[in-house]
Scaffold this motif. Structure first.
Motif, PDB file in Angstrom:
ATOM      1  N   LEU A   7       0.641  -0.846  -0.223  1.00  0.00           N
ATOM      2  CA  LEU A   7       0.095   0.358  -0.069  1.00  0.00           C
ATOM      3  C   LEU A   7       0.912   1.188   0.379  1.00  0.00           C
ATOM      4  O   LEU A   7       0.724   2.374  -1.072  1.00  0.00           O
ATOM      5  CB  LEU A   7      -1.007  -0.244   0.896  1.00  0.00           C
ATOM      6  N   ALA A   8       1.820   1.735   0.971  1.00  0.00           N
ATOM      7  CA  ALA A   8       2.695   2.533   0.859  1.00  0.00           C
ATOM      8  C   ALA A   8       3.683   2.526  -0.092  1.00  0.00           C
ATOM      9  O   ALA A   8       3.444   4.195  -0.946  1.00  0.00           O
ATOM     10  CB  ALA A   8       3.740   2.535   1.859  1.00  0.00           C
ATOM     11  N   LEU A   9       3.785   1.851  -0.969  1.00  0.00           N
ATOM     12  CA  LEU A   9       4.538   1.743  -2.644  1.00  0.00           C
ATOM     13  C   LEU A   9       3.497   2.293  -3.521  1.00  0.00           C
ATOM     14  O   LEU A   9       3.488   3.497  -4.201  1.00  0.00           O
ATOM     15  CB  LEU A   9       4.981   0.648  -3.041  1.00  0.00           C
ATOM     16  N   GLU A  10       1.892   1.767  -3.101  1.00  0.00           N
ATOM     17  CA  GLU A  10       1.262   1.925  -4.499  1.00  0.00           C
ATOM     18  C   GLU A  10       0.674   3.442  -4.520  1.00  0.00           C
ATOM     19  O   GLU A  10       0.511   3.941  -5.736  1.00  0.00           O
ATOM     20  CB  GLU A  10       0.230   1.081  -5.108  1.00  0.00           C
ATOM     21  N   ARG A  11      -0.050   4.326  -3.478  1.00  0.00           N
ATOM     22  CA  ARG A  11       0.562   5.102  -2.910  1.00  0.00           C
ATOM     23  C   ARG A  11       0.715   6.161  -2.479  1.00  0.00           C
ATOM     24  O   ARG A  11       0.253   7.315  -2.102  1.00  0.00           O
ATOM     25  CB  ARG A  11      -1.275   4.959  -1.793  1.00  0.00           C
ATOM     26  N   ASN A  12       2.379   6.065  -2.172  1.00  0.00           N
ATOM     27  CA  ASN A  12       2.688   7.183  -2.056  1.00  0.00           C
ATOM     28  C   ASN A  12       2.800   7.512  -0.733  1.00  0.00           C
ATOM     29  O   ASN A  12       2.575   8.646  -0.449  1.00  0.00           O
ATOM     30  CB  ASN A  12       3.593   7.644  -2.896  1.00  0.00           C
ATOM     31  N   TYR A  13       2.870   6.843   0.434  1.00  0.00           N
ATOM     32  CA  TYR A  13       2.895   7.468   1.764  1.00  0.00           C
ATOM     33  C   TYR A  13       3.584   8.009   2.582  1.00  0.00           C
ATOM     34  O   TYR A  13       4.398   7.879   2.214  1.00  0.00           O
ATOM     35  CB  TYR A  13       1.530   6.533   2.934  1.00  0.00           C
ATOM     36  N   GLY A  14       3.608   9.160   3.650  1.00  0.00           N
ATOM     37  CA  GLY A  14       3.981   9.515   4.333  1.00  0.00           C
ATOM     38  C   GLY A  14       4.120   9.237   5.684  1.00  0.00           C
ATOM     39  O   GLY A  14       4.165   7.670   5.989  1.00  0.00           O
ATOM     40  N   LYS A  15       4.648  10.186   6.277  1.00  0.00           N
ATOM     41  CA  LYS A  15       5.096  10.085   7.349  1.00  0.00           C
ATOM     42  C   LYS A  15       3.923   8.955   8.119  1.00  0.00           C
ATOM     43  O   LYS A  15       4.482   8.568   9.485  1.00  0.00           O
ATOM     44  CB  LYS A  15       5.530  11.403   8.013  1.00  0.00           C
ATOM     45  N   ASP A  16       3.157   9.672   8.105  1.00  0.00           N
ATOM     46  CA  ASP A  16       2.164   8.758   8.852  1.00  0.00           C
ATOM     47  C   ASP A  16       1.955   7.424   8.917  1.00  0.00           C
ATOM     48  O   ASP A  16       2.165   6.334   9.787  1.00  0.00           O
ATOM     49  CB  ASP A  16       0.517   9.511   8.583  1.00  0.00           C
ATOM     50  N   PHE A  17       1.966   7.468   7.604  1.00  0.00           N
ATOM     51  CA  PHE A  17       2.248   5.317   7.307  1.00  0.00           C
ATOM     52  C   PHE A  17       3.789   4.749   7.945  1.00  0.00           C
ATOM     53  O   PHE A  17       3.509   4.055   8.407  1.00  0.00           O
ATOM     54  CB  PHE A  17       1.972   5.226   6.202  1.00  0.00           C
ATOM     55  N   ALA A  18       4.579   5.446   7.941  1.00  0.00           N
ATOM     56  CA  ALA A  18       5.644   5.524   8.960  1.00  0.00           C
ATOM     57  C   ALA A  18       5.769   5.114  10.102  1.00  0.00           C
ATOM     58  O   ALA A  18       6.139   3.870  10.621  1.00  0.00           O
ATOM     59  CB  ALA A  18       7.177   6.787   8.313  1.00  0.00           C
ATOM     60  N   LEU A  19       4.742   5.624  10.568  1.00  0.00           N
ATOM     61  CA  LEU A  19       4.529   5.715  11.918  1.00  0.00           C
ATOM     62  C   LEU A  19       3.617   4.609  12.573  1.00  0.00           C
ATOM     63  O   LEU A  19       3.851   3.655  13.324  1.00  0.00           O
ATOM     64  CB  LEU A  19       3.899   6.821  12.714  1.00  0.00           C
ATOM     65  N   LEU A  20       2.664   4.209  11.535  1.00  0.00           N
ATOM     66  CA  LEU A  20       2.159   2.690  11.146  1.00  0.00           C
ATOM     67  C   LEU A  20       2.774   1.280  11.299  1.00  0.00           C
ATOM     68  O   LEU A  20       2.980   0.640  12.110  1.00  0.00           O
ATOM     69  CB  LEU A  20       1.097   2.639  10.310  1.00  0.00           C
ATOM     70  N   LEU A  21       3.674   1.798  10.578  1.00  0.00           N
ATOM     71  CA  LEU A  21       4.159   0.526   9.941  1.00  0.00           C
ATOM     72  C   LEU A  21       5.531   0.454  11.008  1.00  0.00           C
ATOM     73  O   LEU A  21       5.730  -0.455  11.849  1.00  0.00           O
ATOM     74  CB  LEU A  21       6.099   1.039   9.174  1.00  0.00           C
ATOM     75  N   TRP A  22       5.996   1.580  12.150  1.00  0.00           N
ATOM     76  CA  TRP A  22       6.801   1.164  12.958  1.00  0.00           C
ATOM     77  C   TRP A  22       5.974   0.941  14.391  1.00  0.00           C
ATOM     78  O   TRP A  22       5.976   0.017  15.269  1.00  0.00           O
ATOM     79  CB  TRP A  22       7.254   2.168  13.584  1.00  0.00           C
ATOM     80  N   PHE A  23       3.781   0.906  14.299  1.00  0.00           N
ATOM     81  CA  PHE A  23       3.602   0.235  15.274  1.00  0.00           C
ATOM     82  C   PHE A  23       2.835  -1.205  15.340  1.00  0.00           C
ATOM     83  O   PHE A  23       3.015  -1.754  15.995  1.00  0.00           O
ATOM     84  CB  PHE A  23       2.192   0.933  15.312  1.00  0.00           C
ATOM     85  N   VAL A  24       3.423  -1.458  14.023  1.00  0.00           N
ATOM     86  CA  VAL A  24       3.060  -2.636  13.471  1.00  0.00           C
ATOM     87  C   VAL A  24       5.214  -3.989  14.533  1.00  0.00           C
ATOM     88  O   VAL A  24       4.474  -4.749  14.727  1.00  0.00           O
ATOM     89  CB  VAL A  24       3.115  -3.203  11.761  1.00  0.00           C
ATOM     90  N   PHE A  25       5.941  -3.080  14.073  1.00  0.00           N
ATOM     91  CA  PHE A  25       7.106  -3.027  14.306  1.00  0.00           C
ATOM     92  C   PHE A  25       6.949  -3.456  15.870  1.00  0.00           C
ATOM     93  O   PHE A  25       7.578  -4.793  16.699  1.00  0.00           O
ATOM     94  CB  PHE A  25       8.223  -2.663  13.960  1.00  0.00           C
ATOM     95  N   ALA A  26       6.190  -2.504  16.585  1.00  0.00           N
ATOM     96  CA  ALA A  26       6.510  -2.849  18.483  1.00  0.00           C
ATOM     97  C   ALA A  26       5.416  -4.258  18.080  1.00  0.00           C
ATOM     98  O   ALA A  26       6.101  -4.613  19.719  1.00  0.00           O
ATOM     99  CB  ALA A  26       6.545  -1.506  18.743  1.00  0.00           C
TER     100      ALA A  26
END
Length: 314
Positions: free
Chosen positions: A279-298
């Motif tokens: 999703l991030a690659l297809e829709r060119n998401y930014g900082k907000d999506f980065a926070l989501l990815l880090w939350f998933v990692f946590a």
């Protein structure tokens, strides 16, 4: 005291192996420049294989140490590290990627989801599924080669001696990586057996992060330099695909995996990370999506710690 020394030796060996993998990456980079390979295929296919050398070495080493679950945890854990922690760094810095390239990269991220589906429905993975994954890798590699073709190479201008020297050093670096990872996997296996720590837990956390050091180095370089973001993202996506196709396939050919709660959780987070990265690659998401990815990692770390706690409580 002996366990501490084994654990410390394992840490040192994996760290040295990751560093040597970085050196192998440098020689591979020189080879690609000499052969005039396009930047996109350089990161997506070639560098991704090189930075997966530690995971490949641990998978091979698990054959003699009988630690398939540790290697399985390492492979899927590295996918989560690549597509949440590291891709999140790229998104946070706002590095833009050409839309067409990003869409092409995202297409390949269904492979971890396929692996997760098999894990959810089967209690044991063995050589038939391993053959399937290896074949899928060659399908992926062939499609990637057609999508990102090599530039025409003028053989008359190639410096044969320089190419041979870089190839030799690349092979020697890989042999050293394999040797160090063989020592490391045996050390961690002994620690896991003596302390009762689940092999999947060690592989998916400590070893996964350490064997992802080459990808970390590539990502941090992309954050400092302009014009190489495509290489970085290609490496993160490509190495994740290599892990769950070629390397996991090789592992299953030599060491079947029994699926438990920890292995299922690993597959779930690998699939979730792949979907979100797509999703991030297809829709060119930014900082907000980065926070989501880090939350998933946590959540990934917390979930694995919980399963390990339950195992201790038995």
């Amino acid at each position: 005291m002996q366990l501490f020394l084994l654990f410390f030796l394992g840490i040192i060996c994996v760290a040295l192996a990751a560093k040597l993998a970085e050196k192998a990456l440098e020689f591979a980079s020189k080879l690609c420049k000499l052969l005039d390979i396009k930047q996109s295929i350089f990161g997506f296919v070639f560098i991704s294989i090189t930075t997966s050398l530690p995971e490949l070495s641990i998978a091979i080493s698990s054959f003699s140490a009988n630690t398939g679950e540790l290697s399985y945890g390492n492979l899927l854990g590295a996918v989560v590290v690549n597509l949440t922690l590291l891709l999140g760094l790229v998104l946070w810095k706002g590095i833009s990627i050409e839309r067409k390239v990003a869409e092409e990269f995202s297409k390949y991220l269904f492979f971890p989801i396929i692996v997760a589906m098999f894990v959810f429905f089967f209690s044991r993975l063995s050589w038939p599924f391993g053959i399937f994954l290896v074949l899928m890798y060659f399908v992926y590699a062939n499609y990637a080669r057609e999508t990102y073709p090599l530039l025409k190479v003028r053989l008359g201008f190639l410096r044969i001696f320089e190419i041979s020297a870089n190839l030799l050093w690349f092979i020697l670096s890989f042999v050293a990586v394999a040797f160090l990872c063989n020592i490391a996997v045996n050390c961690f296996s002994e620690v896991a057996k003596a302390t009762g720590i689940m092999q999947s837990f060690i592989g998916s956390t400590l070893i996964a992060i350490e064997t992802s050091l080459p990808e970390i180095f590539i990502t941090l370089s992309a954050l400092r330099k302009s014009g190489v973001a495509e290489i970085s993202v290609g490496d993160l996506v490509g190495s994740s695909i290599v892990n769950v196709t070629l390397i996991l396939g090789i592992l299953l050919l030599i060491s079947p995996i029994t699926i438990g709660a920890m292995e299922t959780a690993l597959a779930f987070f690998a699939a979730l990370s792949s979907y979100l990265a797509s999703l991030a690659l297809e829709r060119n998401y930014g900082k907000d999506f980065a926070l989501l990815l880090w939350f998933v990692f946590a959540c990934f770390l917390a979930t694995l710690t919980y399963f390990q706690f339950l195992d201790f409580a038995k």
